[in-house]
Each structure stands twice: as structure tokens, then as C-alpha cells.
Design a protein around this motif. Structure first.
Motif, PDB file in Angstrom:
ATOM      1  N   SER A 133       0.820  -1.211   0.000  1.00 27.12           N
ATOM      2  CA  SER A 133       0.000   0.000   0.000  1.00 27.12           C
ATOM      3  C   SER A 133       0.853   1.260   0.000  1.00 27.12           C
ATOM      4  O   SER A 133       0.515   2.245  -0.657  1.00 27.12           O
TER       5      SER A 133
ATOM      6  N   ALA B   5       2.062   1.878  -3.412  1.00 27.16           N
ATOM      7  CA  ALA B   5       0.997   2.404  -4.269  1.00 27.16           C
ATOM      8  C   ALA B   5       0.708   3.863  -3.947  1.00 27.16           C
ATOM      9  O   ALA B   5       0.252   4.619  -4.798  1.00 27.16           O
ATOM     10  N   SER B   6       0.960   4.261  -2.719  1.00 32.97           N
ATOM     11  CA  SER B   6       0.568   5.595  -2.268  1.00 32.97           C
ATOM     12  C   SER B   6       1.522   6.699  -2.696  1.00 32.97           C
ATOM     13  O   SER B   6       1.100   7.804  -3.011  1.00 32.97           O
ATOM     14  N   THR B   7       2.815   6.421  -2.700  1.00 34.24           N
ATOM     15  CA  THR B   7       3.766   7.519  -2.909  1.00 34.24           C
ATOM     16  C   THR B   7       3.740   8.037  -4.340  1.00 34.24           C
ATOM     17  O   THR B   7       3.599   7.275  -5.288  1.00 34.24           O
ATOM     18  N   ARG B   8       3.855   9.353  -4.496  1.00 30.73           N
ATOM     19  CA  ARG B   8       3.986   9.984  -5.810  1.00 30.73           C
ATOM     20  C   ARG B   8       5.435  10.368  -6.044  1.00 30.73           C
ATOM     21  O   ARG B   8       5.955  10.254  -7.136  1.00 30.73           O
TER      22      ARG B   8
ATOM     23  N   ALA C 278      -5.375   3.121  -1.933  1.00 31.36           N
ATOM     24  CA  ALA C 278      -4.173   3.566  -1.221  1.00 31.36           C
ATOM     25  C   ALA C 278      -3.520   4.741  -1.933  1.00 31.36           C
ATOM     26  O   ALA C 278      -2.842   5.550  -1.315  1.00 31.36           O
ATOM     27  N   SER C 279      -3.705   4.818  -3.239  1.00 29.16           N
ATOM     28  CA  SER C 279      -2.985   5.811  -4.038  1.00 29.16           C
ATOM     29  C   SER C 279      -3.597   7.203  -3.982  1.00 29.16           C
ATOM     30  O   SER C 279      -2.883   8.199  -3.986  1.00 29.16           O
ATOM     31  N   THR C 280      -4.917   7.293  -3.942  1.00 27.04           N
ATOM     32  CA  THR C 280      -5.526   8.618  -4.093  1.00 27.04           C
ATOM     33  C   THR C 280      -5.302   9.493  -2.867  1.00 27.04           C
ATOM     34  O   THR C 280      -5.338   9.036  -1.730  1.00 27.04           O
ATOM     35  N   ARG C 281      -5.057  10.800  -3.124  1.00 22.99           N
ATOM     36  CA  ARG C 281      -4.961  11.781  -2.050  1.00 22.99           C
ATOM     37  C   ARG C 281      -6.251  12.589  -1.991  1.00 22.99           C
ATOM     38  O   ARG C 281      -6.729  12.945  -0.940  1.00 22.99           O
TER      39      ARG C 281
ATOM     40  N   VAL D 296      -0.149   5.562   5.885  1.00 21.02           N
ATOM     41  CA  VAL D 296      -0.591   4.204   5.555  1.00 21.02           C
ATOM     42  C   VAL D 296      -0.494   3.346   6.808  1.00 21.02           C
ATOM     43  O   VAL D 296       0.528   3.329   7.489  1.00 21.02           O
TER      44      VAL D 296
ATOM     45  N   ASP E  97      -7.297  11.994  -9.188  1.00 24.43           N
ATOM     46  CA  ASP E  97      -5.830  12.006  -9.114  1.00 24.43           C
ATOM     47  C   ASP E  97      -5.241  10.596  -9.210  1.00 24.43           C
ATOM     48  O   ASP E  97      -4.038  10.407  -9.077  1.00 24.43           O
TER      49      ASP E  97
END
Lengths: 273, 273
Positions: free
Chosen positions: A106, A109-112, B109-112, A211, B184
Motif C-alpha cells: 500500500s 501504491a501511495s507515494t507519488r 491507497a494511491s488517491t490523495r 498508511v 488524481d
């Protein structure tokens, strides 16, 4: 598989009360399932202990849970997962889930920005389990860890808010974000830490996504039971909570966190304690 | 579980060549595992077909794969997963993984911003499987779907770049982002779409994270085999690829995408085709 179902309980293990955050998510997502939770209250915290001790304690507690005829065992403790998951899997006749991998996936998947921060116990940090698991999910990510040895004792003492908790988090998270100011995702690498989540979110601000490995572990448990066709179909869920230590102390902390949801706490006679 | 290992292959199914993106990830993550891939080339695309047909075709193809003695079956096709996963699980003696849930969890998990876009076939969109799975992961998220009926035929025809592909994507993604400009995170809700990923990323720009269900499904397969202690230990992996349709047409498209990695394609005699 087939059209099967399985009425046996899900077993959850943690060094103390922290894994109750995983139990809470499991109960919310899987309300028909029975559960048995064991906290090793007599020997918490695990974070500062040598890896050999963590492995032995975890195996002793896993044996007790397996003797309760569970269908799935969740190591709801990052220190135990990072240091004893393969050993518990070798010993267990039922599937074993850890909390490290679901959280790592997760976070990836989360980090940009590609910069992930991990806060965890000293033992989990030293094991390198999170950088390894996050790197397996995406080898390009940059992972910075921060050991937070004071946080588990704080939560086990019931101090989920107040100036001491805020001061400790300010110190730990300030150090982490100074080490890598590009961190945009913070992984709570200990099942106790979701209990401090409001303070953690206030400290890191809205630019950093938090997370939570308790949440992701519960999702993974649901997925596994689905894939195995091992969900309960009776819905007559029963919940047991046990500790290896004094029942009163465990109940007091756990009750403060979980309120009326918490069943009467049993004393577990675990070999080796 | 115990110290077990399992040398049987992993089975993967897709309506056509799209699931090869999942195969590719599975082979990269699990190089010791044998695999058998079946594409229903004779009846692709599934997207526009009625749900009853998708279910029947998927069960017929699953039966063929189960007859190859697989240890795990992956529905590497979002249309088949969204319309036939419970039915395949009811029939299968081995665990069955779909591609919808792992992608949904990663997107959540990805979306902010809390706004997720999903592109998929008409059948997957109509099933509502993605909004449901993303909502299960986090009920607060806002999900907007866009059916892209022309993309699977495009990929099956080998057109992974060029003005026609760019024009179609410009239309579909423009419509999606007009419907919700706060998106996003974009979930590729079809295993064919990762083959168009460079064009998709160019179209949506760096502000939108692209989540790929092929990647997340391979991670889920690895997790499941780990939890079950069913990894291969021999390392003598063997790979088979089969199609229900003309071998030459399938090989031509698949080979253009996967090059030397692709084994000789077999013709599969699937009941009902």
C-alpha cells in the motif's frame, strides 16, 4: 474451496494491545468471523529484544493459538512478522499472514514522489523487513526508517494523547522528515501506532499520506479467506481475547481503546512464559 | 503449509492477449514457478458480451485450466473477474484470484484527493465491480468510470501506438476527466490496458497516478502462495501458452508484445468453443 466454508476462528497475535487495531479492522470487515486474540502482555514490548527471543516468544504464542484450532493465523505485530514469519509458517498447519507485506504494498501504491518513510520499533527497523518489502513492490522507491522505541510503552501505558505523546512524535517525525524532506508517504510500521494516528497526522501535515498496516492486514485476511473459500457462513461469531500477563492491566488499556467491543479478557497459559 | 512446496503450475486466463501482462508480472516476480496461460482467442473480446455468455465462456476455460492440474487459478481478465469470479470459485478445487480486488485496494491507497477514475470494458463498467471493490476498501472515495469499448480490439489488433490509439485515448480520458476533474488516480481496469500505459500516462499527465491491475494481481498471487507455503522449490519452471482460436493470429500479436519470452503457442480444445 468448492462451495466450502469454515467456522473455525481467526487467530491474531501481538506482543501486547497494539494488534487489537488489526482485530478491530478484521471484525469490521468480517463480522461473521469468530476470533481469538493473544497478547504477550507478560513479555511486551518486543521491539528492543534480541531477534532470537522474539522468534522463540512468537513461536510459543503461535503454538497456543494453533491449539485453539484457528483456520488462519495473523501475526498482528510488525516486530514478530519481521523476525519470525518464516519460522511460524514452517510450523503452522494453517496459512499465516504477516503485517509487513500488505502495508509495504500500500505504501508503494501511495507515494507519488517515490520517497517513503517508515516508523517502527527498533527491532523492526533493524530487521530491514520494510525496506526489503517496499523494494520488492517497487525497486525504485527510496525508503527512510525511524526507530521509535518509546511509542509502544506509551500506548501500552494508555497514553494515546497529551503533551508527552505529542513531544515524542514531534521528535521522531521531525528527525525522519529532516533525513528525507521529500517523504510523501508515512507507513505506520507497528500495530500500536494507529492508536496515535490523529497526533501523527497533525504532526506530518496533509502533504504526507499515512498508511496503516492494521487496515491493510485486515484486507489481506479477507482476500485470503475469499480465495480459499474459507469464510464463515454461520454468522454466530464469538470473540475471545487472552493475555499471557496480568488480566487486569491488559483489560484496563485495551478497554480504554476498544470500549464495549472488548470481551472479558482470559489468562492464557503459554508454554515458556 | 508446514515446510511444503508445490511444483504444479499457476494457471492464468484471459479473453485474449491482455492477460499476458499479468503473466509477465507473475514470471518476473515468481521466476521459479511454472505457468499455463489460456486466451479465449476464438471469442474475444468479452467486454461487449452479455454477462451470461461471459460466465459460461469463463467457466469453460477455467475447466480446461483446472484439467492441466494447476495449483492456483488467476482470472487475468477484469471482465471475467467482475462477472464470473464467485462461480469459478464455486467450481474450483484450488484457490482462485481475480484482478479486480488487488487493483481496487491499490487505487484506494494511491488517491490523495479521494477521487478515483476507472477505465474498463463496457461489461466491467456495467458490472459495478470496481466501484464496489473500491468502496469496500474505503467508503469515502468517489469513483467515476469510463467504458472504453474500442481499446481491447485495438490491442488485440496489435495497435499499441500511433494516431488511432492516441485519438481514442484522448477521447475516453478527456471524457473521464471532464466528468470529474479532481481525479488524481486512474485505475487501468482491464489487463489489456497496461500495453497502452505510455500513451495513457502522456494523456493524463504527471498529476494523475496510474494503477495497473496486472502488477497488483501478480503481487497478490505471490502473497497467496507464500501464505499457503505453495511456492515451487524445484526452479525448473516450464511455461505454456494456449489459445482457443487460431494459433497464428494469437502468436503474432502476443509475440509483438512479449518477444522472445513467449513460448510456442498451443491450440486448446476447450469444451463449448
Amino acid at each position: 474451496m468448492g462451495t466450502g466454508s469454515d467456522e473455525r476462528p481467526i487467530g491474531l497475535f501481538d506482543s501486547g494491545v497494539g494488534g487489537l487495531t488489526v482485530l478491530s479492522e478484521v471484525r469490521r470487515r468480517l463480522p461473521a468471523e469468530a476470533t481469538v486474540y493473544l497478547g504477550d502482555g507478560a513479555r511486551t514490548p518486543y521491539g528492543p529484544r534480541p531477534a532470537d527471543d522474539v522468534r522463540r516468544f512468537t513461536l510459543e504464542c503461535a503454538d497456543w493459538l494453533l491449539a485453539q484450532d484457528v483456520k488462519l493465523l495473523i501475526l498482528a505485530c510488525n516486530t514478530a512478522t519481521s523476525q519470525a514469519l518464516p519460522q511460524v509458517r514452517d510450523r503452522s498447519p494453517v496459512p499465516v499472514l504477516g503485517v509487513v507485506r500488505p502495508g509495504a504494498v500500500s505504501a508503494a501504491a501511495s507515494t507519488r514522489a517515490g520517497h517513503v518513510g517508515v516508523i517502527a520499533t527498533a527491532g523492526t527497523v533493524a530487521s530491514g523487513a520494510y525496506p526489503a518489502a517496499i523494494g520488492e513492490a517497487d525497486a525504485r522507491l527510496i525508503v527512510t526508517q525511524q526507530a521509535c522505541p518509546e511509542l509502544v510503552p506509551l500506548v501500552e501505558a494508555g497514553e494515546m494523547s497529551g503533551p508527552r505523546a505529542e513531544g515524542l512524535l514531534h521528535g521522531y517525525l521531525g528527525e525522519l522528515l529532516a533525513a528525507d524532506p521529500d517523504i510523501d508517504t508515512l507507513l505506520l510500521g507497528c500495530t500500536h501506532y494507529p492508536l496515535l494516528r490523529p497526533l501523527i497526522e497533525a504532526e506530518v501535515g496533509p502533504g504526507v499520506a499515512v498508511v496503516d498496516s492494521a487496515f491493510t492486514a485486515a484486507l489481506a485476511a479477507e482476500d485470503l479467506l475469499e480465495a480459499l473459500r474459507a469464510r464463515s457462513s454461520s454468522g454466530s461469531s464469538r470473540h475471545r481475547v487472552a493475555t499471557t500477563g496480568p488480566v487486569e492491566a491488559f483489560s484496563a488499556v485495551a478497554g480504554r481503546v476498544f470500549g464495549a467491543e472488548l470481551p472479558a479478557v482470559e489468562r492464557a497459559a503459554v508454554e515458556g512464559v
